[in-house]
Design an enzyme around this catalytic site. Structure first.
Site, PDB file in Angstrom:
ATOM      1  N   SER A   1      31.252  73.164  10.713  1.00  0.00           N
ATOM      2  CA  SER A   1      31.268  73.732  12.072  1.00  0.00           C
ATOM      3  C   SER A   1      29.900  73.860  12.732  1.00  0.00           C
ATOM      4  O   SER A   1      29.826  74.112  13.927  1.00  0.00           O
ATOM      5  CB  SER A   1      31.950  75.092  12.064  1.00  0.00           C
TER       6      SER A   1
ATOM      7  N   LYS B   1      29.536  71.851  15.753  1.00  0.00           N
ATOM      8  CA  LYS B   1      30.198  72.182  17.026  1.00  0.00           C
ATOM      9  C   LYS B   1      29.205  72.431  18.156  1.00  0.00           C
ATOM     10  O   LYS B   1      29.450  72.048  19.301  1.00  0.00           O
ATOM     11  CB  LYS B   1      31.099  73.411  16.831  1.00  0.00           C
TER      12      LYS B   1
ATOM     13  N   TYR C   1      36.921  64.709  15.011  1.00  0.00           N
ATOM     14  CA  TYR C   1      36.424  66.070  14.780  1.00  0.00           C
ATOM     15  C   TYR C   1      36.191  66.315  13.288  1.00  0.00           C
ATOM     16  O   TYR C   1      35.166  66.891  12.886  1.00  0.00           O
ATOM     17  CB  TYR C   1      37.426  67.082  15.355  1.00  0.00           C
TER      18      TYR C   1
ATOM     19  N   TYR D   1      31.945  83.364  14.965  1.00  0.00           N
ATOM     20  CA  TYR D   1      33.378  83.707  15.026  1.00  0.00           C
ATOM     21  C   TYR D   1      33.610  85.204  15.199  1.00  0.00           C
ATOM     22  O   TYR D   1      32.944  85.848  15.995  1.00  0.00           O
ATOM     23  CB  TYR D   1      34.123  83.201  13.781  1.00  0.00           C
TER      24      TYR D   1
ATOM     25  N   VAL E   1      31.616  75.841   7.180  1.00  0.00           N
ATOM     26  CA  VAL E   1      32.207  76.188   5.888  1.00  0.00           C
ATOM     27  C   VAL E   1      31.648  75.358   4.732  1.00  0.00           C
ATOM     28  O   VAL E   1      32.001  75.587   3.577  1.00  0.00           O
ATOM     29  CB  VAL E   1      33.762  76.117   5.884  1.00  0.00           C
TER      30      VAL E   1
HETATM   31  N1  GLN Z   1      36.031  71.101   9.393  1.00  0.00           N
HETATM   32  C1  GLN Z   1      36.283  72.506   9.267  1.00  0.00           C
HETATM   33  C2  GLN Z   1      37.625  72.865   9.888  1.00  0.00           C
HETATM   34  O1  GLN Z   1      37.963  72.337  10.896  1.00  0.00           O
HETATM   35  C3  GLN Z   1      35.194  73.268   9.911  1.00  0.00           C
HETATM   36  C4  GLN Z   1      35.424  74.750   9.901  1.00  0.00           C
HETATM   37  C5  GLN Z   1      34.149  75.542   9.782  1.00  0.00           C
HETATM   38  O2  GLN Z   1      33.121  75.059   9.360  1.00  0.00           O
HETATM   39  N2  GLN Z   1      34.237  76.800  10.093  1.00  0.00           N
HETATM   40  O3  GLN Z   1      38.373  73.647   9.384  1.00  0.00           O
END
Ligand code: GLN
Length: 439
Positions: free
Chosen positions: A64, A67, A188, A240, A258
């Site tokens: 993430s 993003k 994604y 988050y 993550v």
């Molecule tokens: N690729 C992971 C997902 O879409 C990324 C989530 C994250 O890093 N919080 O669940």
């Protein structure tokens, strides 16, 4: 190396390393089997100097943290208004994988999965490959090197991406998703499988922190406004449902992933990254959060801890001989550092209240690193006031902080003499005085 910075970072790694709480992200098969132990920290200064400690060269999937950068790319390519019509900027207070979508098919923000899938759909190109390629190139531009995909992480996540597919289909059904759901989810997931190390992430953070210039390659990848906007959304939504906690305890715009990485960007100062795979309940790296808390406190990086610039702005204010003392003295104002509104306020307060007898006024910007537009305007107004009193005003401005256009729009093009150095000002002054037959 005599610098104390890497030993300091190493001491943080050593102190925090025993912390082994948290869990690996187990919903992505490849991440569930990752080595949980590595821990690295990297700092990237805006001139490209990088400091590392621990496992800062170990690669992991960006997840993430990507993003923030895809969001930046989407804004660069589509413009902010169009991006905002697809994805909001409100902190959701929900988990990263929440099915967040309003009645218009707009997810709350681009930092949670729903918003990030929507953002990915806005990347240039039609197919998942084209869009992904644009994203990969952009992230490589921010890191300063080409980034590879962890194919194992990509395929294992794609095979089990039920939830993200659900989110994408929902967005599409409500009219908010600008691509086929499969295209958006595929790309994604692939963007999240890009491999970086803490050092890369720190440089990517530094690119945002500098207002869009990659510190090593010096390539401008974003305009300042876009970089600033992305930092704002990272501040309010990057962590988050722990975003509020993060802002109060760390206060540095950041984005976690993550895979265990966290990228931070301290505006105008540096990029920061940590890597440690064990995650807390929010999906943020446990050691990473602890390291950021330490760094923000020790290095005084909290956004609300504003540096005091004002009292340092005026290096010297003296009455000096000018033009070899033949024609009079000069009130010299020597400025230094970064001149923002507060710094300029202290300068113009002094300049406008000084009772001076000098025939000349000299404002010396040689030691000024940066002057905000508002500061240029304020100082221009006082210089103009001196000129209206009949004084000769010289502006020593070797770096041309005042461009020709600034001199015009601030109304000082004809009243203030801009020169490169003290000597050049004296020379021009002497010639003028001689031509006018002295005073
Ligand atoms: N690729 C992971 C997902 O879409 C990324 C989530 C994250 O890093 N919080 O669940």
């Amino acid at each position: 190396m005599r610098s104390p910075i890497e030993p300091y970072l190493t001491s943080i790694v050593d102190e925090i390393r025993p912390e082994d709480s948290g869990e690996l992200a187990d919903y992505i098969p490849e991440l569930a089997s990752a080595d949980p132990d590595p821990f690295g920290i990297a700092l990237a200064m805006l001139d490209g100097q990088v400091y590392v400690a621990g496992d800062a060269d170990r690669v992991f999937t960006i997840q993430s943290s990507a993003k923030a950068f895809t969001y930046a790319l989407a804004i660069r390519e589509r413009g902010l208004d169009e991006v905002l019509s697809h994805v909001g900027v409100e902190p959701s207070g929900d988990a990263f994988n929440a099915i967040s979508v309003d009645e218009k098919g707009r997810p709350a923000n681009p930092m949670i999965n729903a918003g990030a899938i929507g953002t990915f759909a806005l990347a240039p190109g039609e197919s998942a490959e084209e869009k992904f390629d644009a994203v990969r190139r952009f992230m490589g531009d921010c890191a300063g090197r080409e980034l590879d995909v962890d194919e194992g992480a990509y395929s294992s996540e794609l095979a089990t991406a039920y939830r993200n597919r659900g989110i994408a289909n929902m967005l599409r059904a409500l009219g908010g998703l600008d691509a086929e759901p499969d295209v958006a989810v595929d790309g994604y997931v692939r963007q999240g499988a890009l491999q970086v190390c803490a050092k890369d992430l720190a440089l990517m953070g530094a690119t945002l922190a500098s207002g869009g210039i990659q510190p090593v390659t010096r390539k401008r990848v974003l305009d300042e406004e876009t970089a600033g906007h992305v930092l704002s959304v990272m501040t309010t939504c990057g962590m988050y449902d722990a975003a509020g906690d993060w802002v109060s305890s760390v206060g540095v715009p950041a984005k976690s992933g993550v895979g265990g990485g966290i990228v931070g960007a301290s505006p105008g100062r540096l990029g920061i990254a940590t890597f440690s795979p064990r995650l807390d309940v929010h999906g943020n790296s446990v050691r990473g959060v602890a390291a950021f808390e330490r760094l923000a406190r020790d290095l005084s990086l909290h956004l609300m801890r504003i540096p005091e610039t004002g009292h340092l702005a005026l290096r010297e204010a003296i009455s000096a001989d000018y033009i070899s003392n033949d024609y009079g003295t000069a009130a010299m104002y020597r400025l230094q550092g970064v001149i923002d509104f507060v710094a300029a306020e202290s300068v113009v307060r002094r300049m406008s209240s000084d009772r001076i007898d000098d025939r000349y006024v000299v404002v010396d910007l040689t030691e000024v690193v940066e002057a905000k537009v508002v500061a240029l305007l304020m100082i221009a107004k006082v210089m103009d006031a001196f000129a209206q009193e009949g004084r000769h005003v010289y502006l020593i401005d070797p770096e041309r902080l005042y461009g020709p256009e600034d001199l015009r729009r601030f109304g000082i093009a004809d009243t203030v003499t801009q020169v490169d150095s003290f000597e050049q000002g004296e020379k021009i002054g002497r010639e003028r005085e001689t031509a006018e037959g002295g005073s």
